[in-house]
Design a protein around this motif. Structure first.
Motif, PDB file in Angstrom:
ATOM      1  N   ALA A   7      39.902  42.540  44.051  1.00 47.64           N
ATOM      2  CA  ALA A   7      38.555  42.846  44.536  1.00 47.64           C
ATOM      3  C   ALA A   7      37.536  41.806  44.080  1.00 47.64           C
ATOM      4  CB  ALA A   7      38.130  44.231  44.061  1.00 47.64           C
ATOM      5  N   VAL A   8      37.761  41.205  42.917  1.00 50.50           N
ATOM      6  CA  VAL A   8      36.818  40.207  42.410  1.00 50.50           C
ATOM      7  C   VAL A   8      36.890  38.940  43.261  1.00 50.50           C
ATOM      8  CG1 VAL A   8      36.104  38.832  40.422  1.00 50.50           C
ATOM      9  CG2 VAL A   8      37.020  41.130  40.071  1.00 50.50           C
ATOM     10  N   ALA A   9      38.108  38.458  43.502  1.00 51.21           N
ATOM     11  CA  ALA A   9      38.273  37.265  44.339  1.00 51.21           C
ATOM     12  C   ALA A   9      37.782  37.533  45.758  1.00 51.21           C
ATOM     13  CB  ALA A   9      39.740  36.832  44.347  1.00 51.21           C
ATOM     14  N   ASP A  10      38.017  38.750  46.249  1.00 51.09           N
ATOM     15  CA  ASP A  10      37.581  39.091  47.607  1.00 51.09           C
ATOM     16  C   ASP A  10      36.057  39.095  47.700  1.00 51.09           C
ATOM     17  OD1 ASP A  10      38.141  40.201  50.350  1.00 51.09           O
ATOM     18  OD2 ASP A  10      36.967  41.863  49.513  1.00 51.09           O
ATOM     19  N   ALA A  11      35.388  39.641  46.666  1.00 54.71           N
ATOM     20  CA  ALA A  11      33.917  39.674  46.668  1.00 54.71           C
ATOM     21  C   ALA A  11      33.347  38.261  46.611  1.00 54.71           C
ATOM     22  CB  ALA A  11      33.419  40.496  45.480  1.00 54.71           C
ATOM     23  N   LEU A  12      33.994  37.386  45.844  1.00 59.36           N
ATOM     24  CA  LEU A  12      33.555  35.995  45.781  1.00 59.36           C
ATOM     25  C   LEU A  12      33.738  35.320  47.137  1.00 59.36           C
ATOM     26  CD1 LEU A  12      32.492  33.698  43.958  1.00 59.36           C
ATOM     27  CD2 LEU A  12      34.872  33.160  43.406  1.00 59.36           C
ATOM     28  N   ALA A  13      34.874  35.575  47.786  1.00 56.19           N
ATOM     29  CA  ALA A  13      35.164  34.971  49.087  1.00 56.19           C
ATOM     30  C   ALA A  13      34.203  35.464  50.164  1.00 56.19           C
ATOM     31  CB  ALA A  13      36.602  35.273  49.491  1.00 56.19           C
ATOM     32  N   ARG A  14      33.702  36.689  50.018  1.00 60.10           N
ATOM     33  CA  ARG A  14      32.761  37.240  51.004  1.00 60.10           C
ATOM     34  C   ARG A  14      31.316  36.869  50.692  1.00 60.10           C
ATOM     35  NH1 ARG A  14      32.994  43.237  51.776  1.00 60.10           N
ATOM     36  NH2 ARG A  14      33.578  43.371  49.584  1.00 60.10           N
TER      37      ARG A  14
END
Length: 417
Positions: free
Chosen positions: A98-105
């Motif tokens: 979820a952390v990497a996904d939030a950064l990517a978004r």
């Protein structure tokens, strides 16, 4: 991926050609927000690629000691910036998705992501998966409202929100962990500025800080009514006094085969009181007055230099690279001579350009200063070769697969007399 990145780059170039003054206030704000979100998405991709570079050991294949050094040299980053990039890429690779996904978004900045990962690392090991997921989501939600410093403060009490029954016990454990972490994270960095000054940065644990204060305080007292130094200047002078006292004791361990010493390159005229400057072995230049001041309290070691600043003689040479011969190497090379390496002389050994076993002599014309990593690289990778250039300084020829032109390279991190 390369084609897609080229397309994105072309679109950004088109945006750069559009005048910002033509945007309305609302459009200007929207554009700033869009660029910010795009930066975070690119950062997420950058981190994923950096992690892959590290996993494949690309840096060592290219002759660098680490991915940090490789990034610094290839993209001209500062060492701290490259190190932060590699650390975040490595940590993010094992973090909750979820952390990497939030950064990517574009929902997090890299600093916020780093803060969240620090908070998650400090959570108790026995915390359940459900509580961890709740903590991750809460931290990401907070990141939409708070900058990293406030986010870290809130994160330190995250257990009050996701596992209240564990909060008190975890708080006590956190105090112990903080003490241990402070010890593990202790460091001191000396960074030379273009002006010749050196910036000191670092972290000390409480015990070492107390010792430093105890040593500094007696030497920081104003010397009298005429002492116009600021408190910061008095502390700087006190640190220098403490180091001089340590050098005078004669109890410090040897450094590279010699006792610790300040090495200054100068001319006879400078010592005799005429115009001229001196150069420290760190590459910093000194005024004639500073050279003569150091000479008043030092053993003079003669070094004869040729017209191209080649070291011609520093006393009787020995079989090993020690004593006068090592001082000559340090004077000439300034540190590891391999291109792009910034490791200082104390981390380096003398290397026979023509190996000793092959009949090579132990003298300056057959020597180069190399750190342990590049010493092994030159010994075991025949694709790299080293020789002395016309001016007597080391040059390294890269393998053809790295540079088809095989253009000789030099180290530009260290001072050259």
């Amino acid at each position: 991926m390369i084609a897609e990145l080229d397309r994105v780059g072309a679109e950004i170039r088109c945006c750069l050609d559009r005048p910002a003054w033509a945007l309305s206030d609302n459009e200007l704000v929207d554009a700033v927000d869009a660029v910010h979100a795009l930066q975070q998405r690119l950062a997420a991709l950058h981190l994923r690629l950096v992690r892959e570079v590290g996993g494949r050991a690309v840096a060592r294949t290219h002759g660098a000691t680490s991915t940090t050094v490789w990034l610094r040299n290839r993209h001209r980053l500062s060492t701290p910036a490259a190190r932060r990039l590699v650390t975040l890429a490595t940590t993010l690779d094992t973090a909750p998705p979820a952390v990497a996904d939030a950064l990517a978004r574009g929902l997090l900045t890299t600093d916020q992501a780093r803060t969240i990962l620090d908070v998650l690392t400090a959570l108790p090991n026995h915390l359940g998966a459900e509580a961890i997921d709740k903590a991750v989501q809460l931290l990401i939600d907070w990141a939409a409202q708070f900058e990293p410093a406030i986010l870290r403060t809130l994160g330190n009490r995250i257990l009050d929100h996701v596992a209240p029954d564990l909060a008190d016990e975890a708080d006590r454990a956190a105090l112990h962990t903080a003490e241990t972490r402070a010890h593990d994270r202790r460091h001191l960095t000396l960074s030379t500025q273009p002006t010749g000054q050196v910036t000191l940065t670092g972290l000390l644990d409480a015990e070492t800080a107390a010792v430093l204060h105890a040593a500094l305080d007696p030497l920081t007292t104003p010397t009298g009514p005429g002492d116009s130094r600021s408190p910061g200047q008095r502390r700087a002078d006190a640190l220098g006094d403490i180091c001089r006292l340590a050098l005078h004791t004669g109890t410090l361990p040897d450094n590279g085969g010699d006792r610790p010493q300040v090495v200054v390159t100068t001319s006879f005229d400078t010592l005799a009181g005429q115009l001229g400057t001196g150069t420290l072995d760190t590459g910093l230049r000194l005024t004639p007055e500073a050279v003569r001041r150091l000479a008043c309290d030092a053993t003079i070691l003669p070094a004869v230099l040729g017209g191209t600043s080649q070291v011609l003689d520093v006393g009787r040479q020995r079989r090993l690279f020690t004593g006068p011969l090592r001082r000559a190497l340090v004077l000439r090379d300034g540190g590891c001579a391999f291109p792009g390496c910034d490791r200082p002389p104390r981390w380096c050994d003398g290397h026979h350009i023509r190996h000793w076993a092959d009949g090579g002599t132990t003298d300056l014309a057959n020597a180069v200063l190399l750190c342990d990593h590049h010493h092994r690289l030159i010994h075991h990778d025949s694709d790299w070769t080293v020789h002395l250039g016309p001016d007597g300084h080391p040059e390294f020829t890269p393998p053809a697969w790295l540079d088809p032109t095989r253009l000789p390279r030099r180290n530009h991190y260290h001072h050259r007399a």
